[in-house]
Design a protein around this motif. Structure first.
Motif, PDB file in Angstrom:
ATOM      1  N   LEU A   5      36.254  12.270  -6.505  1.00 49.70           N
ATOM      2  CA  LEU A   5      35.899  11.361  -5.421  1.00 49.70           C
ATOM      3  C   LEU A   5      37.104  11.077  -4.542  1.00 49.70           C
ATOM      4  CD1 LEU A   5      33.911   9.442  -4.019  1.00 49.70           C
ATOM      5  CD2 LEU A   5      34.532   7.704  -5.711  1.00 49.70           C
ATOM      6  N   TRP A   6      38.251  10.827  -5.156  1.00 51.22           N
ATOM      7  CA  TRP A   6      39.458  10.546  -4.391  1.00 51.22           C
ATOM      8  C   TRP A   6      39.858  11.746  -3.526  1.00 51.22           C
ATOM      9  CZ3 TRP A   6      42.772   7.759  -1.954  1.00 51.22           C
ATOM     10  CH2 TRP A   6      44.054   8.231  -1.694  1.00 51.22           C
ATOM     11  N   LYS A   7      39.856  12.925  -4.114  1.00 54.64           N
ATOM     12  CA  LYS A   7      40.250  14.121  -3.380  1.00 54.64           C
ATOM     13  C   LYS A   7      39.304  14.396  -2.212  1.00 54.64           C
ATOM     14  CE  LYS A   7      42.717  16.695  -6.989  1.00 54.64           C
ATOM     15  NZ  LYS A   7      42.764  17.965  -7.764  1.00 54.64           N
ATOM     16  N   LEU A   8      38.001  14.262  -2.457  1.00 61.04           N
ATOM     17  CA  LEU A   8      37.036  14.522  -1.391  1.00 61.04           C
ATOM     18  C   LEU A   8      37.122  13.457  -0.302  1.00 61.04           C
ATOM     19  CD1 LEU A   8      34.794  16.345  -0.393  1.00 61.04           C
ATOM     20  CD2 LEU A   8      33.145  14.998  -1.717  1.00 61.04           C
ATOM     21  N   THR A   9      37.336  12.202  -0.683  1.00 64.44           N
ATOM     22  CA  THR A   9      37.475  11.131   0.303  1.00 64.44           C
ATOM     23  C   THR A   9      38.695  11.360   1.181  1.00 64.44           C
ATOM     24  OG1 THR A   9      36.446   9.536  -1.211  1.00 64.44           O
ATOM     25  CG2 THR A   9      37.724   8.643   0.619  1.00 64.44           C
ATOM     26  N   TRP A  10      39.806  11.755   0.573  1.00 67.53           N
ATOM     27  CA  TRP A  10      41.025  12.033   1.336  1.00 67.53           C
ATOM     28  C   TRP A  10      40.823  13.228   2.267  1.00 67.53           C
ATOM     29  CZ3 TRP A  10      44.926  10.088   3.449  1.00 67.53           C
ATOM     30  CH2 TRP A  10      46.064  10.832   3.786  1.00 67.53           C
ATOM     31  N   LEU A  11      40.117  14.242   1.774  1.00 66.82           N
ATOM     32  CA  LEU A  11      39.838  15.413   2.600  1.00 66.82           C
ATOM     33  C   LEU A  11      38.957  15.043   3.785  1.00 66.82           C
ATOM     34  CD1 LEU A  11      39.921  18.481   3.089  1.00 66.82           C
ATOM     35  CD2 LEU A  11      37.941  18.685   1.565  1.00 66.82           C
ATOM     36  N   GLU A  12      37.920  14.253   3.545  1.00 67.53           N
ATOM     37  CA  GLU A  12      37.027  13.849   4.631  1.00 67.53           C
ATOM     38  C   GLU A  12      37.755  12.965   5.638  1.00 67.53           C
ATOM     39  OE1 GLU A  12      34.160  14.918   5.327  1.00 67.53           O
ATOM     40  OE2 GLU A  12      33.710  16.026   3.500  1.00 67.53           O
ATOM     41  N   THR A  13      38.684  12.169   5.166  1.00 65.79           N
ATOM     42  CA  THR A  13      39.470  11.328   6.074  1.00 65.79           C
ATOM     43  C   THR A  13      40.307  12.191   7.007  1.00 65.79           C
ATOM     44  OG1 THR A  13      39.588   9.548   4.424  1.00 65.79           O
ATOM     45  CG2 THR A  13      41.203   9.509   6.209  1.00 65.79           C
ATOM     46  N   LYS A  14      40.962  13.195   6.457  1.00 70.74           N
ATOM     47  CA  LYS A  14      41.791  14.085   7.282  1.00 70.74           C
ATOM     48  C   LYS A  14      40.927  14.866   8.270  1.00 70.74           C
ATOM     49  CE  LYS A  14      43.880  16.148   3.825  1.00 70.74           C
ATOM     50  NZ  LYS A  14      44.817  17.068   3.106  1.00 70.74           N
ATOM     51  N   ILE A  15      39.761  15.305   7.822  1.00 65.10           N
ATOM     52  CA  ILE A  15      38.857  16.033   8.727  1.00 65.10           C
ATOM     53  C   ILE A  15      38.407  15.129   9.865  1.00 65.10           C
ATOM     54  CG2 ILE A  15      36.586  17.113   8.905  1.00 65.10           C
ATOM     55  CD1 ILE A  15      36.979  18.168   6.068  1.00 65.10           C
ATOM     56  N   PHE A  16      38.100  13.883   9.538  1.00 68.79           N
ATOM     57  CA  PHE A  16      37.641  12.936  10.561  1.00 68.79           C
ATOM     58  C   PHE A  16      38.742  12.656  11.581  1.00 68.79           C
ATOM     59  CE2 PHE A  16      36.950   8.528  12.048  1.00 68.79           C
ATOM     60  CZ  PHE A  16      35.699   8.696  12.628  1.00 68.79           C
ATOM     61  N   LEU A  86      27.112  21.132   3.381  1.00 68.17           N
ATOM     62  CA  LEU A  86      26.508  20.317   2.324  1.00 68.17           C
ATOM     63  C   LEU A  86      25.986  21.195   1.182  1.00 68.17           C
ATOM     64  CD1 LEU A  86      24.462  17.508   4.141  1.00 68.17           C
ATOM     65  CD2 LEU A  86      26.604  17.285   2.862  1.00 68.17           C
ATOM     66  N   LYS A  87      25.379  22.300   1.551  1.00 72.84           N
ATOM     67  CA  LYS A  87      24.849  23.215   0.531  1.00 72.84           C
ATOM     68  C   LYS A  87      25.966  23.758  -0.338  1.00 72.84           C
ATOM     69  CE  LYS A  87      22.021  27.394   0.082  1.00 72.84           C
ATOM     70  NZ  LYS A  87      21.289  28.457   0.832  1.00 72.84           N
ATOM     71  N   ARG A  88      27.100  24.108   0.289  1.00 71.25           N
ATOM     72  CA  ARG A  88      28.215  24.643  -0.485  1.00 71.25           C
ATOM     73  C   ARG A  88      28.861  23.553  -1.347  1.00 71.25           C
ATOM     74  NH1 ARG A  88      29.055  27.494   4.436  1.00 71.25           N
ATOM     75  NH2 ARG A  88      30.683  26.049   5.111  1.00 71.25           N
ATOM     76  N   LEU A  89      28.935  22.332  -0.811  1.00 71.34           N
ATOM     77  CA  LEU A  89      29.499  21.242  -1.602  1.00 71.34           C
ATOM     78  C   LEU A  89      28.645  20.942  -2.831  1.00 71.34           C
ATOM     79  CD1 LEU A  89      30.694  18.692   1.114  1.00 71.34           C
ATOM     80  CD2 LEU A  89      32.127  19.896  -0.537  1.00 71.34           C
ATOM     81  N   LEU A  94      31.121  18.927  -8.339  1.00 74.71           N
ATOM     82  CA  LEU A  94      30.970  17.531  -7.937  1.00 74.71           C
ATOM     83  C   LEU A  94      29.507  17.107  -7.969  1.00 74.71           C
ATOM     84  CD1 LEU A  94      33.405  17.370  -4.882  1.00 74.71           C
ATOM     85  CD2 LEU A  94      33.783  16.395  -7.152  1.00 74.71           C
ATOM     86  N   GLN A  95      29.267  15.884  -8.437  1.00 74.21           N
ATOM     87  CA  GLN A  95      27.918  15.335  -8.445  1.00 74.21           C
ATOM     88  C   GLN A  95      27.488  14.999  -7.012  1.00 74.21           C
ATOM     89  OE1 GLN A  95      25.858  15.016 -11.067  1.00 74.21           O
ATOM     90  NE2 GLN A  95      27.400  15.971 -12.384  1.00 74.21           N
ATOM     91  N   PRO A  96      26.194  15.112  -6.706  1.00 80.06           N
ATOM     92  CA  PRO A  96      25.733  14.769  -5.350  1.00 80.06           C
ATOM     93  C   PRO A  96      26.123  13.362  -4.924  1.00 80.06           C
ATOM     94  CG  PRO A  96      24.007  15.918  -6.555  1.00 80.06           C
ATOM     95  CD  PRO A  96      25.114  15.665  -7.531  1.00 80.06           C
ATOM     96  N   VAL A  97      26.048  12.400  -5.854  1.00 81.22           N
ATOM     97  CA  VAL A  97      26.405  11.024  -5.500  1.00 81.22           C
ATOM     98  C   VAL A  97      27.876  10.921  -5.119  1.00 81.22           C
ATOM     99  CG1 VAL A  97      26.935  10.364  -7.891  1.00 81.22           C
ATOM    100  CG2 VAL A  97      26.251   8.614  -6.237  1.00 81.22           C
ATOM    101  N   THR A  98      28.726  11.738  -5.739  1.00 76.98           N
ATOM    102  CA  THR A  98      30.155  11.736  -5.408  1.00 76.98           C
ATOM    103  C   THR A  98      30.380  12.235  -3.989  1.00 76.98           C
ATOM    104  OG1 THR A  98      30.700  12.153  -7.725  1.00 76.98           O
ATOM    105  CG2 THR A  98      32.422  12.599  -6.101  1.00 76.98           C
ATOM    106  N   ILE A  99      29.659  13.271  -3.610  1.00 80.79           N
ATOM    107  CA  ILE A  99      29.797  13.845  -2.268  1.00 80.79           C
ATOM    108  C   ILE A  99      29.410  12.826  -1.204  1.00 80.79           C
ATOM    109  CG2 ILE A  99      28.958  15.655  -0.722  1.00 80.79           C
ATOM    110  CD1 ILE A  99      28.497  17.376  -3.256  1.00 80.79           C
ATOM    111  N   ARG A 244      18.040  15.628   2.810  1.00 80.13           N
ATOM    112  CA  ARG A 244      18.008  17.085   2.762  1.00 80.13           C
ATOM    113  C   ARG A 244      19.422  17.636   2.747  1.00 80.13           C
ATOM    114  NH1 ARG A 244      16.562  19.270   7.134  1.00 80.13           N
ATOM    115  NH2 ARG A 244      16.645  17.461   8.502  1.00 80.13           N
ATOM    116  N   TRP A 245      19.683  18.548   1.826  1.00 77.04           N
ATOM    117  CA  TRP A 245      20.982  19.181   1.712  1.00 77.04           C
ATOM    118  C   TRP A 245      21.085  20.443   2.562  1.00 77.04           C
ATOM    119  CZ3 TRP A 245      25.020  16.964  -0.916  1.00 77.04           C
ATOM    120  CH2 TRP A 245      24.692  15.877  -1.743  1.00 77.04           C
ATOM    121  N   GLU A 246      19.934  20.956   2.974  1.00 76.79           N
ATOM    122  CA  GLU A 246      19.950  22.184   3.802  1.00 76.79           C
ATOM    123  C   GLU A 246      18.726  22.216   4.695  1.00 76.79           C
ATOM    124  OE1 GLU A 246      18.725  25.791   1.440  1.00 76.79           O
ATOM    125  OE2 GLU A 246      19.374  24.497  -0.204  1.00 76.79           O
TER     126      GLU A 246
END
Length: 246
Positions: A5-16, A86-89, A94-99, A244-246
């Motif tokens: 969760l931390w890694k994905l949150t940090w990644l999404e922050t940088k992307i944003f 989303l489909k690849r994630l 990672l659990q869907p709720v984590t994403i 929907r994931w895809e």
């Protein structure tokens, strides 16, 4: 889970942060609106000012921060779905709720940042001299944003393509402002529209934020907080069903 969760949150922050328009829309626009409207209210007798400019401007600015976060969330989720991200994630460990929680944390983080900037640039309206309980108000704003983000996930699943995500989300969430009680008191609306207003989260959010801002405390506004909590659970359950994931 927490590490992912931390890694994905940090990644999404940088992307944003790589998208200047997204940052401007989420953080910059509410602040510019606040400064513009505050400037409009300067020099005029306080008794002659509309209620929005004389007392509820910080509430409006805070609500705009929350709504901007929702619109941004809908746009990002729609882009990710259409691009197959989303489909690849979902195919990762990672659990869907984590994403999805990572996106929520990013939006809550930028909401907190926007409130901090509002406090800094609008010291006279937000500062200690105004007597506003900023910590309690900040918690109320994050709570409100969390409830509205659950609506955002529903909208993100309904929009057909990423191209229409932002316009549709803006139309839906900003239309709720008309039933929030910020511009027109709810008791002045026709009975049918009052029913609509109370069925939407924005009216309860504004009532909660306004009460906390005025120092009335959480206990006095427990009904609004409870309604928002129930709506959050209901919207989250609906979002998990239609997402929907895809």
């Amino acid at each position: 889970m927490l590490r992912g969760l931390w890694k994905l949150t940090w990644l999404e922050t940088k992307i944003f942060l790589r998208e200047p328009l997204g940052v401007i829309g989420t953080v910059g626009f509410p602040i510019l609106l606040f400064l513009l409207m505050r400037r409009m209210g300067r020099g005029a007798p306080r008794t002659a000012l509309p209620a929005l400019l004389s007392g509820d401007l910080p509430i409006l600015a805070s609500v705009m921060v929350a709504l901007s976060a929702v619109v941004s969330l809908v746009a990002i989720i729609a882009i990710y779905r259409e691009g197959g991200i989303l489909k690849r994630l979902r195919a990762t460990p990672l659990q869907p709720v984590t994403i999805l929680l990572a996106h929520v944390l990013v939006k809550l983080g930028f909401t907190a940042l926007s409130l901090l900037v509002l406090v800094l640039v609008g010291a006279r309206s937000f500062g200690p001299s105004g007597g506003a309980p900023l910590v309690s108000f900040g918690i109320a704003l994050l709570f409100t944003t969390l409830c509205l983000l659950s609506v955002g996930f529903i909208i993100a699943s309904v929009v057909p393509t990423a191209r229409f995500a932002q316009p549709v989300a803006s139309l839906v969430v900003y239309a709720m402002l008309g039933f929030s009680g910020l511009f027109v008191a709810l008791d002045r609306l026709p009975a049918s529209l009052q029913v609509v207003a109370h069925a939407l989260p924005m009216s309860h959010a504004v009532s909660l934020l306004r009460g906390i801002w005025r120092g009335e405390g959480w206990i006095a506004h427990a009904p609004e907080a409870a309604v928002l909590a129930v709506m959050f659970v209901a919207f989250t359950a609906l979002a998990s069903y239609v997402f929907r994931w895809e």
